[in-house]
Design a protein around this motif. Structure first.
Motif, PDB file in Angstrom:
ATOM      1  N   ALA A   1       0.849  -1.190   0.000  1.00  0.00           N
ATOM      2  CA  ALA A   1       0.000   0.000   0.000  1.00  0.00           C
ATOM      3  C   ALA A   1       0.887   1.243   0.000  1.00  0.00           C
ATOM      4  CB  ALA A   1      -0.912   0.007   1.223  1.00  0.00           C
ATOM      5  N   ASP A   2       0.438   2.273  -0.708  1.00  0.00           N
ATOM      6  CA  ASP A   2       1.229   3.513  -0.713  1.00  0.00           C
ATOM      7  C   ASP A   2       0.972   4.317   0.559  1.00  0.00           C
ATOM      8  OD1 ASP A   2      -1.181   4.880  -1.025  1.00  0.00           O
ATOM      9  OD2 ASP A   2      -0.913   5.207  -3.174  1.00  0.00           O
ATOM     10  N   ALA A   3       1.561   5.479   0.669  1.00  0.00           N
ATOM     11  CA  ALA A   3       1.478   6.266   1.902  1.00  0.00           C
ATOM     12  C   ALA A   3       0.063   6.720   2.223  1.00  0.00           C
ATOM     13  CB  ALA A   3       2.400   7.478   1.800  1.00  0.00           C
ATOM     14  N   THR A   4      -0.817   6.762   1.236  1.00  0.00           N
ATOM     15  CA  THR A   4      -2.199   7.178   1.474  1.00  0.00           C
ATOM     16  C   THR A   4      -3.094   6.008   1.895  1.00  0.00           C
ATOM     17  OG1 THR A   4      -2.962   6.820  -0.806  1.00  0.00           O
ATOM     18  CG2 THR A   4      -1.927   8.953  -0.286  1.00  0.00           C
TER      19      THR A   4
ATOM     20  N   THR B   1      -0.604  -6.724  -5.197  1.00  0.00           N
ATOM     21  CA  THR B   1      -0.867  -7.883  -4.343  1.00  0.00           C
ATOM     22  C   THR B   1      -0.193  -9.099  -4.958  1.00  0.00           C
ATOM     23  OG1 THR B   1      -2.896  -8.590  -5.460  1.00  0.00           O
ATOM     24  CG2 THR B   1      -3.121  -6.917  -3.716  1.00  0.00           C
ATOM     25  N   GLY B   2      -0.102 -10.150  -4.189  1.00  0.00           N
ATOM     26  CA  GLY B   2       0.592 -11.347  -4.677  1.00  0.00           C
ATOM     27  C   GLY B   2      -0.304 -12.367  -5.332  1.00  0.00           C
ATOM     28  N   ARG B   3      -1.621 -12.305  -5.084  1.00  0.00           N
ATOM     29  CA  ARG B   3      -2.535 -13.291  -5.660  1.00  0.00           C
ATOM     30  C   ARG B   3      -3.771 -12.598  -6.253  1.00  0.00           C
ATOM     31  NH1 ARG B   3      -1.456 -17.546  -0.998  1.00  0.00           N
ATOM     32  NH2 ARG B   3      -0.027 -18.932  -2.120  1.00  0.00           N
ATOM     33  N   PRO B   4      -3.565 -11.782  -7.273  1.00  0.00           N
ATOM     34  CA  PRO B   4      -4.712 -11.068  -7.858  1.00  0.00           C
ATOM     35  C   PRO B   4      -5.722 -11.998  -8.496  1.00  0.00           C
ATOM     36  CG  PRO B   4      -2.745 -10.810  -9.228  1.00  0.00           C
ATOM     37  CD  PRO B   4      -2.293 -11.449  -7.951  1.00  0.00           C
ATOM     38  N   GLU B   5      -5.290 -13.195  -8.915  1.00  0.00           N
ATOM     39  CA  GLU B   5      -6.225 -14.130  -9.535  1.00  0.00           C
ATOM     40  C   GLU B   5      -7.133 -14.785  -8.490  1.00  0.00           C
ATOM     41  OE1 GLU B   5      -2.943 -16.341  -7.893  1.00  0.00           O
ATOM     42  OE2 GLU B   5      -2.989 -14.569  -9.199  1.00  0.00           O
TER      43      GLU B   5
ATOM     44  N   ASP C   1      -8.829   1.064  -0.549  1.00  0.00           N
ATOM     45  CA  ASP C   1      -8.369   1.944   0.528  1.00  0.00           C
ATOM     46  C   ASP C   1      -8.312   1.159   1.840  1.00  0.00           C
ATOM     47  OD1 ASP C   1      -7.774   3.924   2.313  1.00  0.00           O
ATOM     48  OD2 ASP C   1      -9.611   5.082   2.023  1.00  0.00           O
ATOM     49  N   VAL C   2      -7.103   1.005   2.381  1.00  0.00           N
ATOM     50  CA  VAL C   2      -6.922   0.279   3.653  1.00  0.00           C
ATOM     51  C   VAL C   2      -6.374   1.221   4.722  1.00  0.00           C
ATOM     52  CG1 VAL C   2      -6.609  -1.970   2.562  1.00  0.00           C
ATOM     53  CG2 VAL C   2      -4.620  -0.482   2.904  1.00  0.00           C
ATOM     54  N   SER C   3      -6.496   2.508   4.513  1.00  0.00           N
ATOM     55  CA  SER C   3      -5.883   3.482   5.420  1.00  0.00           C
ATOM     56  C   SER C   3      -6.438   3.417   6.836  1.00  0.00           C
ATOM     57  CB  SER C   3      -6.064   4.898   4.862  1.00  0.00           C
ATOM     58  OG  SER C   3      -7.443   5.222   4.737  1.00  0.00           O
TER      59      SER C   3
ATOM     60  N   VAL D   1       3.396   0.818   3.031  1.00  0.00           N
ATOM     61  CA  VAL D   1       3.383  -0.294   4.004  1.00  0.00           C
ATOM     62  C   VAL D   1       3.291  -1.617   3.259  1.00  0.00           C
ATOM     63  CG1 VAL D   1       2.114  -1.366   5.907  1.00  0.00           C
ATOM     64  CG2 VAL D   1       2.310   1.129   5.799  1.00  0.00           C
ATOM     65  N   LEU D   2       4.065  -2.595   3.750  1.00  0.00           N
ATOM     66  CA  LEU D   2       3.919  -3.970   3.300  1.00  0.00           C
ATOM     67  C   LEU D   2       3.124  -4.722   4.362  1.00  0.00           C
ATOM     68  CD1 LEU D   2       4.564  -6.403   1.443  1.00  0.00           C
ATOM     69  CD2 LEU D   2       6.633  -6.758   2.827  1.00  0.00           C
TER      70      LEU D   2
END
Length: 337
Positions: free
Chosen positions: A165-168, A174-178, A187-189, A242-243
């Motif tokens: 995720a970026d700073a916002t 993601t690692g498993r988009p399928e 948005d996971v802020s 953030v990872l």
């Protein structure tokens, strides 16, 4: 060994009781002989008077011995009951201590596992592909990062997914988009793992959240770990995003609580659990989770009897740089085993 001691004490009590009963039978016979002798002395008249005195004394001695036998029998029964109770308490205490060791070992095993997760997140946050995804945002950088995360997931099967995720607070890769489509741009802020991850002090710091269901991952129970992605991947670099890594909790924890060292009899009568700091059941050998267990922990490690149940528990001591989250290993079993 303690069972043998208890059996020996009970055997001594039984044998002593049998001997006392035998002595009482002898005294009863002596009493009857005394009565018969007094009758014969009475028939003999004056000639039997001296023998009558002896007969009366025999009866008195028999009565005294019977009284002593009864007192000894009462004392032996009382002591035997006390020995048996003490033996049972000793055996219960030894068993409780053993189960408390197992409970503490159970939570130690999971914490050692989760310590490795804290190492993973701090290491992968410095990966150049992960850093580029938020340091030089572009479609190609995001694709490369997603490919890199997918490579990691093929080797580390304990994770459901890895998110960048970026700073916002917007997910960029993601690692498993399928498997979990539509997460890019989410948005996971406001989620704890992101809010705490972006605030980590440096590259050695990380955050971990209590086990919870994640709707975006099919409602699976996950333990989320996170740390800031920093400029150049440097420990003291400015936070760029953030990872977040999501540990597949249920199968890993279930394997631990069902794999403890119990006998078949103990296993059939026991519930092995992992409890969070609020004593919510987050893993259980019977598969039931989500309820709150009424743990009465007075120390970091111990056991207690409650009704017909024996409860043993151990608080996490943490492992290396992972301090733990105040979780307990706990075993509830029958006190009668």
């Amino acid at each position: 060994m303690h069972g043998n001691v208890l059996e020996l004490a009970m055997d001594i009590s039984r044998i002593t009781g049998e001997k006392i009963a035998g002595l009482e039978q002898i005294m009863l016979k002596t009493k009857m002989l005394s009565i018969n002798a007094r009758l014969e002395a009475a028939r003999a008249g004056e000639i039997g008077q001296s023998f009558s005195v002896v007969a009366r004394e025999m009866g008195t001695v028999a009565d005294e011995v019977n009284a002593m036998s009864a007192e000894l029998n009462r004392a032996m029964n009382d002591n035997a009951a006390r020995i048996e109770q003490a033996g049972r308490e000793m055996m219960l205490g030894m068993r409780g201590s053993r189960l408390a060791d197992i409970a503490r070992n159970t939570v130690e095993i999971i914490d050692r596992n989760l310590y490795e997760r804290s190492c993973d997140v701090r290491w992968w946050a410095t990966d150049s592909a992960v850093v580029d995804a938020v340091e030089s945002p572009a479609i190609e950088a995001a694709r490369h990062a997603s490919s890199r995360l997918a490579t990691i997931l093929r080797s580390y099967t304990v994770y459901l997914d890895l998110w960048i995720a970026d700073a916002t607070g917007r997910i960029v890769a993601t690692g498993r988009p399928e498997r979990y489509p539509g997460l890019t741009g989410r948005d996971v802020s406001r989620e704890d793992w992101f809010r705490e991850g972006i605030q980590t002090a440096d590259g050695d710091a990380f955050t971990v959240c209590d086990v919870a269901q994640n709707p975006a991952l099919g409602g699976a129970d996950v333990a989320a770990y996170a740390t800031a992605i920093r400029v150049g991947g440097e420990p003291n670099g400015r936070a760029l995003g953030v990872l977040g890594i999501f540990f597949d909790w249920r199968p890993q924890a279930q394997a631990i609580v069902t794999g403890v060292s119990l006998s078949d009899e103990e296993r059939a009568a026991s519930r092995v659990m992992l409890l969070d700091a609020r004593h919510k059941v987050i893993a259980s050998s019977d598969g039931r989770t989500g309820d709150t267990f009424a743990l009465k922990a007075e120390a970091a490690w111990g056991h207690y009897a409650e009704g017909r149940k024996l409860v043993a528990y151990g608080l996490t001591p943490g492992y290396e740089t992972y301090q733990g989250l105040g979780w307990y290993g706990c075993i509830e079993t029958s006190a009668a085993l």
